[in-house]
Design an enzyme around this catalytic site. Structure first.
Site, short mmCIF file in Angstrom:
data_model
loop_
_atom_site.label_atom_id
_atom_site.label_comp_id
_atom_site.label_asym_id
_atom_site.label_seq_id
_atom_site.Cartn_x
_atom_site.Cartn_y
_atom_site.Cartn_z
N PRO A 94 0.79 -1.23 0.00
CG PRO A 94 -0.85 -1.52 1.64
CD PRO A 94 0.37 -2.15 1.05
CG ASN A 95 -0.40 4.41 1.05
OD1 ASN A 95 -1.28 4.96 0.40
ND2 ASN A 95 -0.62 3.89 2.23
NE ARG A 111 3.74 6.96 1.76
CZ ARG A 111 3.98 5.75 2.21
NH1 ARG A 111 4.59 4.86 1.44
NH2 ARG A 111 3.59 5.40 3.41
CE1 TYR A 145 8.58 5.49 3.45
CE2 TYR A 145 7.04 7.32 3.26
CZ TYR A 145 7.46 6.18 3.91
OH TYR A 145 6.79 5.73 5.02
CG ASN A 169 8.24 -1.71 1.25
OD1 ASN A 169 7.54 -1.71 2.26
ND2 ASN A 169 8.95 -0.66 0.87
CB ALA A 212 1.04 1.02 6.80
CD GLU A 232 9.01 -6.83 6.98
OE1 GLU A 232 8.32 -7.84 7.20
OE2 GLU A 232 9.12 -5.91 7.81
CG HIS A 239 10.49 -1.75 5.91
ND1 HIS A 239 9.14 -1.67 5.66
CD2 HIS A 239 10.68 -2.88 6.62
CE1 HIS A 239 8.54 -2.70 6.22
NE2 HIS A 239 9.44 -3.46 6.81
NE ARG A 296 9.30 7.05 8.96
CZ ARG A 296 8.39 6.75 8.01
NH1 ARG A 296 8.54 5.65 7.29
NH2 ARG A 296 7.38 7.56 7.79
C1 DQA Z 1 7.75 1.53 4.47
C2 DQA Z 1 7.66 1.88 5.96
C3 DQA Z 1 6.24 1.76 6.47
O1 DQA Z 1 6.17 2.10 7.85
C4 DQA Z 1 5.31 2.67 5.70
O2 DQA Z 1 3.98 2.49 6.13
C5 DQA Z 1 5.43 2.49 4.22
C6 DQA Z 1 6.76 2.35 3.64
C7 DQA Z 1 9.15 1.80 3.90
O3 DQA Z 1 9.43 1.32 2.80
O4 DQA Z 1 9.95 2.50 4.53
O5 DQA Z 1 4.45 2.55 3.49
O6 DQA Z 1 7.47 0.15 4.31
#
Ligand code: DQA
Length: 143
Positions: free
Chosen positions: A8-9, A16, A21, A73, A76, A97, A99, A106
């Site tokens: 997501p996102n 964003r 990021y 990835n 959230a 995994e 990030h 954070r």
């Molecule tokens: C993330 C970190 C997560 O906490 C966040 O919700 C994301 C991106 C990262 O790539 O740093 O959407 O996974």
């Protein structure tokens, strides 16, 4: 063949919170991952979804689709999706995994990953390079 999943996102990359990021769009990140994969001699399939259920289905089907490992990835979902954690645990492919940001530096809620318990490991805070290192690991593992 390695499956690279973004949750997501992550489709909003570039627009964003660029201070967290980076400026790179998802399309640019995916091109970069493809270039790294070519360097490593890996074949990759790249997918992104904002839907938990879609990510779960891709993870469930990955083995039957012929993948040898997964880079994920989870966005959230990392912090609360037991359904995603169960899907990772239910299959036998090695999953790393990743990030982009350092989730340990954070907000408090980001420090916990419920999905990493089912992963072989986690890379956090190294930006796009995290995907490269995850691919390199999975290539070594598949030898
Ligand atoms: C993330 C970190 C997560 O906490 C966040 O919700 C994301 C991106 C990262 O790539 O740093 O959407 O996974």
């Amino acid at each position: 063949m390695i499956l690279v999943l973004n949750g997501p996102n992550l489709n909003l990359l570039g627009r964003r919170q660029p201070q967290i990021y980076g400026q790179q769009t998802l399309e640019e990140l995916e091109e970069q991952i493809e270039a790294w994969a070519a360097e490593l001699g890996a074949a990759v399939t790249l997918r992104q979804s904002n839907y938990e259920g879609q990510l779960i289905e891709w993870i469930q089907q990955a083995e039957a689709e012929g993948f040898s490992g997964i880079v994920l990835n989870p966005g959230a979902l990392t912090h609360y999706s037991y359904a995603l954690a169960d899907a990772i645990a239910a299959q036998s492919l090695p999953l790393v995994e990743v990030h982009l940001s350092n989730i340990h530096a954070r907000e408090e809620f980001r420090r916990r990953s419920v999905t990493a318990v089912a992963a072989v490991g986690q890379i956090s805070g190294l930006g796009p390079l995290g995907y490269k290192f995850a691919l390199a690991y999975l290539m070594e593992k598949a030898r």
